[in-house]
Each structure stands twice: as structure tokens, then as C-alpha cells.
Design an enzyme around this catalytic site. Sequence first.
Site, PDB file in Angstrom:
ATOM      1  CB  SER A 172      48.296  47.758  43.872  1.00  0.00           C
ATOM      2  OG  SER A 172      48.220  47.097  45.115  1.00  0.00           O
ATOM      3  CE  LYS A 212      46.615  43.689  43.681  1.00  0.00           C
ATOM      4  NZ  LYS A 212      47.468  44.537  44.502  1.00  0.00           N
ATOM      5  CB  SER A 272      43.826  46.953  44.551  1.00  0.00           C
ATOM      6  OG  SER A 272      45.229  46.964  44.398  1.00  0.00           O
TER       7      SER A 272
END
Length: 505
Positions: free
Chosen positions: A138, A141, A338
Amino acid sequence: MSNTTGTESRRGRRSLGSAGLGQALRAAIPPVLVVLLLLVLAVPAALLVAPGFVAPGATVAAAPVPAWQQLPATVSAPQVLAPLQQSAPVPTPSAVAAQVDPLLATDGGGTFTGMVQDASTGQVLFDRGGSEGRVPASNLKLLTSAAALRTLGPDHRFATKVLRGPAPGQVVLVGGGDVLLGAGESRPEQTLGHAGLATLAAQAVDALRAAGTTGEITVLLDDSLFTGPALNPAWLAGDVEAGEIAPLYPLALNSARFDPAVTTGPRPQDAAMAAAGEFAARLRAAGAGAGLTVAAGVERAPGTATAAGAAVQAQPVVLAEVESATVAEQVDLMLQVSDNYLAETMGRMAALATGRSGSNDGATAAVVAEAGAAGVATDTIKLADVCGLALGNQVSARQFTDVVRAMTTGADARLRGALDGFPVGGLSGTLDTRYGDAGTAGGAGLVRAKTGTLNTVLALSGYVVDADGRLLVFSFIGNGLTPGAAGNKQALDRAATVLAGCGCR
């Protein structure tokens, strides 16, 4: 014997302080002085009880308010952190390596790579395989956030609209990219649920009533803003089944969750139709008192939506419209918790804003292009999605420190919109339960970083101000790790913690 006599003597003197004291005073003070003393004591007592005997409506002059009870004439200046000083010493690379390198040891299999840079100058302070492509989880992101902020702008909002349908008695619910819709009234103070379907339905009923519409209303759904497969084939079936992600649509309730308070477990597999069904129910309730009924069921509208989200007519009539929270606010939420679904939506909206298709291919192309425009070398970046769930992604620690540098000190002020979303060690988001043991407590409240977690992947990329007042950016990425080994998260957190306490010279 003497001790006993002395004790008793002291007891006798203390007893004079009660009944004996009154007798002694009466014997020593003349009667006239006693009367005067009683009068002095009686006056303040009378002032205390007098208001109870004042007739209704009568006024009693208020005593002046002491200065210490009055409102201040001016407000004190807020106490804030001093701005960073360019004169703060830059850590020496050898000292940083001596602190960080021993801590980046895996618990079991796999390896860690890492990069630490001075945010202001870009000087590399630590480099362990920092240019090596890694599965970032993640942490990806961060690149998606940069793309959304650059292409859409921090203040941009997504509109969900109700249009007059192509046939009498029809209305069309058009998805415009807001997947954080709430079922009830709009909540302007919130990011999730900022735009509410009950508010949208009430507006639509008012518009229909003003136009003299009566009878049965049929709700159509236009969710054609996104194209290509709704479910990325790069995502593992187990992740989809576990609710890590769901098929992508340009409108959804609660980021494609059944309940905003439950952020794990299965998701609706057709989030757009679930939102449309909720809208129809809200329209039915709002229209009951206006002579309107709503047909059971919702159908997808024929035709293809334009990028603006209006398609079934050449010049559609907008009956109602609600707007999302800003892109910056949505980016903050996405980074804090997230949110995979929100990240994929942001990627597609960034693609549309740059003239690309609202598909996974458009999203990955837009994210790479905008990372390059923000100053990140992108020749080795490989993306299979934009949320970090796919194992086919390849991004280096250096590429993450470069994007964090762009966010913290770069020339593009739009990227500052991501900074509030970085979780804070021990306090917020995906770092709220970390930084609590003896080895990491020094980083609590100081380390600000995006986490990344897959079965064999852990990552941590962010920024910290060291003990000398120098802003540092860092990225640590572990691949091939032993699943569930507790020491790996601790290694990342301890490495970030020593940066926070670094007087590394």
C-alpha cells in the site's frame, strides 16, 4: 512523670480555645466593643441574604466583577512548532547507516531495502538497495495520491447527479466518482458520507414537484464513467473474497461497504446498483407526500456517459446534485486507513482528468506519468494496479523518498494536500497501535509514514524531523518475508524511530 504533666498541661491550654475563650473575651472586652463587633459581622451576612427578601421586579446593584473574572481584552498567540531552520545540521551518512543498518534485519526469510534522504537538499543519507524494484504493497497509494492531487486539484469535488430521464416518468442517477456516499442526509463535516442519498432524493422530489410531475417514477442508473474490467485480474481471488477490494464503479456507499462501521469482510459485488437501490428507497420515502410513487427495481440506463457524467440526453436536465468531500480530504482518508477501493477510484478519476480512459490501464498510466511530472524517475516503475494490492507492482525505495520529498518540500504546493493523511506513530491511522514498546516509543507522535502490508511484504515510507531539527524522508521495503513474523514490523518502526532521535553527526 514530667512528660505526663506536660501533656496534660497542653491539653488544658487547648480547651481554652472553645468555651473558655468566650468567657475570657467577655471578661476582657467592654460591652460596647462587643456590640460594635457584632454589628461589623452582621452587615456582610445581611448582604448575602437580602436578595431573598427583595420584592419581585426590584433590582439590586451588581457588585463589580473582579478583573481576574473578566474576559481578556486580547487572545494569546497560539503556541506552535517553530519553522524548520535550514541551518539545522544535516546528519552524516556514516552515522545514519550506523544507526539504521543493524535494525533492518528480517525476522526469518526475505530482505529489506531502504533509503533515507535529507528532504531539503536530497542528499542520500542511507542507501541499502534503494534503487531496486520491490513489491510496495500500500505504499503505492503515495504515488496515487500525488496523481490525484496534481490532476484533479486538492479542492476538486465529485458530483453525483439525478437527471431527467429520456422518457416521461424516468430519472437517471449518474455516478461521478464519489464512492464515499452516505445513505442518509449529507454530512458536510465528514469525508465519508459528505454527500448523502437522502439529501439527493429530497432535492429530486422538490424538482419533480416544481415541474408538476406526478405518478410513478422509474429510477435508471448510469455508472458508465468507468470502463474496462470492474475487477482487476491481477488481484488474487482470496483478497477479493476477504473484502480487500471489490469490482470498481463510479459511485458507491461507504467505499463499497455494507456498513460504514464495518471495514472488514465481504463487500457488495455491484456497489453502484446497491447505491442506486438505496437512492430509489430514499426517493420513495421523500416522494410519498408529494404524490409520487417509485417503481420497484432499478435498471441500468442505455447509452454511454460522457466524462462529465451526463449521457442519456444531448442536453440533460439536472434535477438534483450533491458533491463529495474535496480530493485532499479523500486522499487524507485513503492514506489514513489505506482504503484500496478509494485508491482505485482516485486513479481512474485522475486518468479521466488527463484524457485517458477510466480504466485500470488509464489509471496506472496516469499515476506513472504524474509521478514523473512531480520529479520522480519512473523508468523502472511497473504497475498492475494503483492501490498496491497486486503482486505485480514494482517501485523502489528511492522512488518513494522522491515522492515524499516532493510532497514535503517540492515546488508543487498541490502535493502538500497529502501530508495530513500520513498516519502518525502511536496516534492515528494504520500506525495507531504501533510505537508503544521500549524500542519504538521514541518515535511515537514523531514518525509520519504510510504503511504497506501483504502476506510476505511490509513497507514504511514517510518523513520525520530529527533531534537537530532536520527534516528527513525515508522508505523501507521488505519482500519475501516470513508471514506473520512479528520482528519485521518492529524492524521498520525501530529504524524510523532512530531517525526521529538522530543527532547523527
